[in-house]
Design a protein around this motif. Structure first.
Motif, PDB file in Angstrom:
ATOM      1  N   PRO A 117       1.063  -1.224  -0.218  1.00 18.80           N
ATOM      2  CA  PRO A 117       0.032   0.242   0.152  1.00 18.80           C
ATOM      3  C   PRO A 117       0.858   1.247   0.095  1.00 18.80           C
ATOM      4  O   PRO A 117       0.352   2.273  -0.535  1.00 18.80           O
ATOM      5  CB  PRO A 117      -0.760  -0.079   1.304  1.00 18.80           C
ATOM      6  N   ILE A 118       1.806   1.072   0.671  1.00 15.71           N
ATOM      7  CA  ILE A 118       2.866   2.579   0.738  1.00 15.71           C
ATOM      8  C   ILE A 118       3.350   2.704  -0.580  1.00 15.71           C
ATOM      9  O   ILE A 118       3.488   3.712  -1.352  1.00 15.71           O
ATOM     10  CB  ILE A 118       4.112   2.120   1.782  1.00 15.71           C
TER      11      ILE A 118
ATOM     12  N   GLN B 281       2.306   1.781  -3.638  1.00 15.67           N
ATOM     13  CA  GLN B 281       1.287   1.988  -4.577  1.00 15.67           C
ATOM     14  C   GLN B 281       0.948   3.712  -4.425  1.00 15.67           C
ATOM     15  O   GLN B 281       0.736   4.282  -5.419  1.00 15.67           O
ATOM     16  CB  GLN B 281      -0.078   1.330  -4.210  1.00 15.67           C
ATOM     17  N   LYS B 282       1.218   4.179  -3.198  1.00 15.26           N
ATOM     18  CA  LYS B 282       0.928   5.517  -2.950  1.00 15.26           C
ATOM     19  C   LYS B 282       2.106   6.542  -3.309  1.00 15.26           C
ATOM     20  O   LYS B 282       2.090   7.753  -3.600  1.00 15.26           O
ATOM     21  CB  LYS B 282       0.790   6.172  -1.285  1.00 15.26           C
ATOM     22  N   VAL B 283       3.520   5.802  -3.461  1.00 18.43           N
ATOM     23  CA  VAL B 283       4.604   6.671  -3.821  1.00 18.43           C
ATOM     24  C   VAL B 283       5.129   6.715  -5.216  1.00 18.43           C
ATOM     25  O   VAL B 283       5.818   7.278  -5.886  1.00 18.43           O
ATOM     26  CB  VAL B 283       5.830   6.661  -2.671  1.00 18.43           C
TER      27      VAL B 283
ATOM     28  N   ARG C 140       5.195   9.251  -8.250  1.00 20.89           N
ATOM     29  CA  ARG C 140       4.819  10.374  -7.625  1.00 20.89           C
ATOM     30  C   ARG C 140       6.139  11.477  -7.445  1.00 20.89           C
ATOM     31  O   ARG C 140       7.181  10.931  -7.538  1.00 20.89           O
ATOM     32  CB  ARG C 140       4.421  10.394  -6.224  1.00 20.89           C
TER      33      ARG C 140
ATOM     34  N   LYS D 147       6.110  11.871  -2.220  1.00 22.93           N
ATOM     35  CA  LYS D 147       6.397  10.716  -1.487  1.00 22.93           C
ATOM     36  C   LYS D 147       7.058  10.981  -0.055  1.00 22.93           C
ATOM     37  O   LYS D 147       6.997  10.142   0.765  1.00 22.93           O
ATOM     38  CB  LYS D 147       8.080  10.346  -2.476  1.00 22.93           C
TER      39      LYS D 147
ATOM     40  N   VAL E 270       4.051  11.359   2.140  1.00 22.99           N
ATOM     41  CA  VAL E 270       3.541   9.796   2.436  1.00 22.99           C
ATOM     42  C   VAL E 270       4.538   9.222   3.514  1.00 22.99           C
ATOM     43  O   VAL E 270       4.098   8.514   4.444  1.00 22.99           O
ATOM     44  CB  VAL E 270       3.531   8.880   1.180  1.00 22.99           C
TER      45      VAL E 270
ATOM     46  N   GLN F 208       3.982   9.977   6.825  1.00 19.32           N
ATOM     47  CA  GLN F 208       2.976   9.579   7.733  1.00 19.32           C
ATOM     48  C   GLN F 208       2.982   8.196   8.375  1.00 19.32           C
ATOM     49  O   GLN F 208       2.257   7.869   9.231  1.00 19.32           O
ATOM     50  CB  GLN F 208       1.859   9.553   6.866  1.00 19.32           C
TER      51      GLN F 208
ATOM     52  N   SER G  15      -3.941   1.045   9.431  1.00 20.05           N
ATOM     53  CA  SER G  15      -4.366   1.915   8.188  1.00 20.05           C
ATOM     54  C   SER G  15      -3.736   3.423   8.415  1.00 20.05           C
ATOM     55  O   SER G  15      -4.092   4.043   9.555  1.00 20.05           O
ATOM     56  CB  SER G  15      -5.641   2.173   7.910  1.00 20.05           C
TER      57      SER G  15
ATOM     58  N   ILE H  22      -2.324   5.126   5.694  1.00 17.08           N
ATOM     59  CA  ILE H  22      -2.176   6.276   4.591  1.00 17.08           C
ATOM     60  C   ILE H  22      -3.542   6.652   4.289  1.00 17.08           C
ATOM     61  O   ILE H  22      -4.549   5.947   4.236  1.00 17.08           O
ATOM     62  CB  ILE H  22      -1.572   5.587   3.523  1.00 17.08           C
ATOM     63  N   THR H  23      -3.894   8.073   4.346  1.00 17.88           N
ATOM     64  CA  THR H  23      -5.001   8.530   4.110  1.00 17.88           C
ATOM     65  C   THR H  23      -5.183   8.791   2.527  1.00 17.88           C
ATOM     66  O   THR H  23      -4.525   8.901   2.018  1.00 17.88           O
ATOM     67  CB  THR H  23      -5.186  10.068   4.861  1.00 17.88           C
TER      68      THR H  23
END
Length: 153
Positions: free
Chosen positions: A21-22, A24-26, A29, A34, A37, A40, A150, A152-153
């Protein structure tokens, strides 16, 4: 994830399940996103994410790792993050290897006596990484809430 599910996954699968999940967020980007994220994350998640950066990019050897992370390695904080992650996981041997990698990456004249040949560095890393992987997996299994909340928002 229940303890039974944790125990069914091998260390590599478990770590990937936590960092996916991390990533996928970075992935793809800009550096600002980055950084936001990563900020967080709690200390355990950050150490795990940084370990995955090392593990995921060094599979083809240290030179490949250098080439793949060159966009990060020019920032001294990546080396600090790698060292902090190994300190978090209490892996003094991998910490020592990372310090040697950093010296080899920068190849500064004042540290040439500390630089080891790339094939030797590859060997040190290849010999150590299975133990580091087990160590990191054990950290996750013993503290699953630290890694799977959880965050990451």
């Amino acid at each position: 994830m229940r303890q039974q599910e944790l125990n069914m996954l091998d260390d590599e699968q478990l770590i990937w399940k936590c960092v996916k999940p991390i990533i996928q967020k970075v992935r793809g980007r800009n550096p600002t996103i980055k950084s936001q994220v990563v900020m967080q994350l709690n200390n355990a998640q950050r150490a795990l994410f940084v370990f995955q950066v090392l593990y995921g990019h060094a599979n083809e050897g240290i030179l490949s790792f250098f080439n793949q992370i060159s966009y990060l390695a020019d920032r001294p904080d990546i080396w600090d993050a790698l060292k902090s992650a190994m300190e978090f996981f209490n892996d003094a041997e991998m910490l020592s290897i990372i310090k040697k990698m950093e010296t080899a990456y920068y190849g500064t004249v004042e540290h040439l006596e500390d630089t080891i040949p790339m094939d030797e560095l590859d060997g040190l890393y290849a010999d150590r990484i299975p133990f580091t992987l087990k160590l990191v997996g054990a950290f996750v299994r013993h503290n699953p809430a630290e890694y799977m909340s959880s965050f990451i928002t």
